[in-house]
Design an enzyme around this catalytic site. Structure first.
Site, PDB file in Angstrom:
ATOM      1  N   TYR A  67       0.854  -1.189   0.000  1.00  0.00           N
ATOM      2  CA  TYR A  67       0.000   0.000   0.000  1.00  0.00           C
ATOM      3  C   TYR A  67       0.887   1.235   0.000  1.00  0.00           C
ATOM      4  CZ  TYR A  67      -3.387   3.502   1.600  1.00  0.00           C
ATOM      5  OH  TYR A  67      -4.184   4.617   1.725  1.00  0.00           O
TER       6      TYR A  67
ATOM      7  N   ASP B 212       9.334   2.871  -0.085  1.00  0.00           N
ATOM      8  CA  ASP B 212       8.280   3.546   0.655  1.00  0.00           C
ATOM      9  C   ASP B 212       8.412   3.134   2.120  1.00  0.00           C
ATOM     10  OD1 ASP B 212       6.068   4.612   1.803  1.00  0.00           O
ATOM     11  OD2 ASP B 212       4.609   3.734   0.409  1.00  0.00           O
TER      12      ASP B 212
ATOM     13  N   LYS C 213       3.908   9.224   8.706  1.00  0.00           N
ATOM     14  CA  LYS C 213       3.615   8.682  10.045  1.00  0.00           C
ATOM     15  C   LYS C 213       4.561   9.222  11.131  1.00  0.00           C
ATOM     16  CE  LYS C 213       0.753   5.171   8.165  1.00  0.00           C
ATOM     17  NZ  LYS C 213       0.808   4.307   7.022  1.00  0.00           N
TER      18      LYS C 213
HETATM   19  C1  LIG Z   1       0.249   4.873   5.575  1.00  0.00           C
HETATM   20  C2  LIG Z   1       1.050   4.636   4.357  1.00  0.00           C
HETATM   21  C3  LIG Z   1       1.009   5.508   3.259  1.00  0.00           C
HETATM   22  C4  LIG Z   1       0.034   6.652   3.176  1.00  0.00           C
HETATM   23  O1  LIG Z   1       0.235   7.609   4.151  1.00  0.00           O
HETATM   24  P1  LIG Z   1      -0.999   8.595   4.522  1.00  0.00           P
HETATM   25  O2  LIG Z   1      -0.380   9.557   5.494  1.00  0.00           O
HETATM   26  O3  LIG Z   1      -2.061   7.736   5.107  1.00  0.00           O
HETATM   27  O4  LIG Z   1      -1.417   9.246   3.269  1.00  0.00           O
HETATM   28  C5  LIG Z   1       1.875   5.287   2.221  1.00  0.00           C
HETATM   29  N1  LIG Z   1       2.732   4.258   2.221  1.00  0.00           N
HETATM   30  C6  LIG Z   1       2.803   3.387   3.243  1.00  0.00           C
HETATM   31  C7  LIG Z   1       3.795   2.286   3.227  1.00  0.00           C
HETATM   32  C8  LIG Z   1       1.945   3.538   4.339  1.00  0.00           C
HETATM   33  O5  LIG Z   1       1.978   2.644   5.335  1.00  0.00           O
END
Ligand SMILES: *Cc1c(COP(=O)(O)O)cnc(C)c1O
Length: 427
Positions: free
Chosen positions: A139, A234, A262
């Site tokens: 994701y 990511d 985060k």
């Molecule tokens: C949470 C998450 C996102 C998206 O971040 P948001 O602040 O919710 O837009 C993107 N990549 C990864 C790996 C994530 O866990």
């Protein structure tokens, strides 16, 4: 139904601002939260839970850590938003880059989604290519071109990819299985010259915890270099969570771009992407890749990130988080043995996932046995009842924070055990 939930449902789709919060996959009513402090979260009726969600990752210090709250308050008195560079922004940029020392520059945005979207645009702009490659079950936020076979939110609701994404765009996204060098080789042999970037969660933690072999990530590094494509790690979850320098530090593999989110905002909305100068000079105002944000580098959010990173400076912190994660893992495993629940706990430091299937935890999505989800729903309902707030999806991980002391972990383990006992009684 709780009157507040009823009101929420009248004014917001599903009563929520983000789908998984609605508890559709596990059943039961999502509590409406009043406050959260340390390892605990309290709902509007005063019921207290031990929290294993941690706002889905950011709360590595626990909720409303006094140092972070104070930093936010002090910053707020000096102004909520400037629309211009501020000192805290420079300091957070320095703090981030000293943890990811191979990178030269960082750009702040407001969410992980935005960080990823911008990183992909940069990769496309810098390479002049359009095609991108992602992995099944990873994701990367709700970016149009990345919502193809992407993570628990979709898996939980049984949606392969979102509606509203033009086929012309989706066609540019190639999806590969994790843990499979041959599939990646085959794709690059066919379309290597068109591929702008490969994006991966180096520690996939959005569809269970699918820990990858280092050699697989190494292979992606080699393959992208050979074909002139960029590699994006990511690390919105793993960065600052599993080590100061995330999986980049743990694996020693240097990607071209890292995305953060985060934890970097300490509970406030912050995302970031970082890379070497050769790439970052492509970003506006220096280069042709446009990306901007009214609230980017927001002084209050920067203050929260700074205070959080400061408390994570000590290497001992990650050893401590690992020890607490291990403690919770043992508690869960003991309970599962006792009540004869088939499964195991996958763990990396303070990230844990309950894999409700035979054998070792899976490394790719097609190895995940979806039948565990029904059992998870039952466990979840009883856990919530026993004061343990677990993620409302079988495919979301649990996070332990520095606020989770031995007592919290013992309480969590016992609540989990009582939940399993109740599940056994039902069947
Ligand atoms: C949470 C998450 C996102 C998206 O971040 P948001 O602040 O919710 O837009 C993107 N990549 C990864 C790996 C994530 O866990």
């Amino acid at each position: 139904m709780h009157p507040l939930l009823e009101r929420a449902k009248k004014v917001m789709p599903g009563g929520v601002s983000s789908p998984v919060r609605a508890f559709l996959a596990v059943g039961g009513e999502p509590p409406i939260v009043a406050k959260a402090r340390g390892a605990e979260i309290t709902d509007v009726d005063g019921k207290v839970y031990t929290d294993l969600v941690g706002s889905w990752g950011p709360m590595i210090l626990g909720h409303s850590h006094p140092a972070v709250v104070e930093a936010i308050a002090r910053a707020a008195y000096e102004g909520l938003s400037f629309g211009a560079t501020c000192e805290r922004e420079v300091m957070l940029a320095e703090a981030v880059l000293c943890r990811f020392h191979w990178a030269d520059k960082v750009r702040f945005v407001s969410t992980g989604t935005e960080a990823v979207m911008s990183a992909v645009r940069l990769a496309r702009g810098a390479t002049g290519r359009s095609r991108i490659v992602k992995f099944e079950a990873c994701y990367h936020g709700h970016v149009d071109s990345l919502l193809v076979k992407g993570g628990s939110g979709l898996a939980t609701l049984g949606i392969p990819s979102s509606a509203g994404i033009p086929p012309a765009l989706a066609e540019l996204t190639e999806v590969l299985p994790l843990d499979d060098e041959k599939a990646a080789d085959a794709l690059f042999a066919e379309k290597g010259k068109e591929i702008a970037c490969v994006i991966i969660e180096p520690l996939p933690a959005n569809s269970g915890l699918l820990v990858q072999r280092r050699s697989f990530l190494e292979h992606l590094r080699k393959l992208t270099r050979e074909h002139g494509a960029l590699l994006i790690f990511d690390e919105v979850i793993s960065g600052l969570r599993v080590a100061m320098g995330g999986m980049t530090e743990i694996t020693g593999i240097e990607p071209d771009i890292v995305t953060l989110g985060k934890i970097v905002g300490g509970g406030m909305p912050v995302g970031a992407y970082l890379a070497k100068d050769a790439l970052m000079t492509q970003v506006a105002p220096l280069g042709p890749v446009y990306q901007a944000g009214t609230l980017s580098g927001n002084p209050v959010a920067m203050a929260a990130g700074l205070a959080t990173l400061k408390l994570l400076e000590d290497k001992q912190v990650y050893r401590e988080l690992d020890a607490r994660g291990a403690m919770l893992q043992r508690g869960f495993e003991r309970a599962m043995e006792r009540y004869d629940i088939v499964g195991s706990v996958a763990r990396m430091g303070s990230i844990l996932w309950l894999s409700l299937q035979k054998g070792p935890p899976p490394r790719a999505w097609h190895q995940v046995d979806m039948s565990g989800a029904k059992l998870y729903g039952k466990i979840h309902r009883h856990a919530m009842h026993n004061g343990l707030w677990m993620a409302p999806s079988a495919y979301e991980v649990a996070f332990v924070s520095l606020a989770h002391d031995a007592e919290h972990i013992e309480r969590a383990s016992q609540a989990f055990e009582r939940a399993l006992e109740a599940v056994r009684k039902e069947s």
